[in-house]
Design a protein around this motif. Structure first.
Motif: not given
Length: 127
Positions: A91-95
């Motif tokens: 996945a694309v991981y976002y903070c």
């Protein structure tokens, strides 16, 4: 608060990665922080979160025991250590960081609690 996520890449199943989220414009220790992810064709989902000034940490059931969220207040960073990665972790991981105040525990699982978002870093788990 400006957030920048990094550390994504390609890893084999069972491998590990550490994602980093750096902050500028404010002190990240003043905010609750979280990680979310979005896989292709799916909605963004909660991964992990940490309160700003209490020991509370929260994890999605799917990552519990494999992922660890931590703070480095001296360097204004938050990390997500990911172990025993699986293909479904791709996945694309976002903070993200919360606004001022102290959200209740359940709010940390909801994307609308977070006012500030980084640009995302892609994690691909594949053999």
């Amino acid at each position: 608060v400006q957030l920048q996520a990094s550390g994504g890449g390609v890893v084999q199943p069972g491998g590990s990665l550490r994602l980093s989220c750096s902050a500028s414009g404010s002190t990240l220790s003043s905010y609750g922080v979280g990680w979310f992810r979005q896989a292709p064709g799916k909605e963004r989902e909660f991964v992990a979160a940490r309160r700003k000034n209490a020991p509370g940490t929260y994890y999605a059931d799917s990552v519990k025991g494999r992922f660890t969220i931590s703070r480095d207040n001296a360097n204004n960073r938050v990390y997500l250590q990911m172990n025993n990665l699986r293909p479904e972790d791709t996945a694309v991981y976002y903070c993200a960081a919360t606004g001022p105040g102290n959200p209740i525990s359940s709010a940390y699982f909801r994307s609308f609690t977070y006012l500030y978002w980084g640009q995302g870093t892609l994690v691909t788990v594949s053999s």
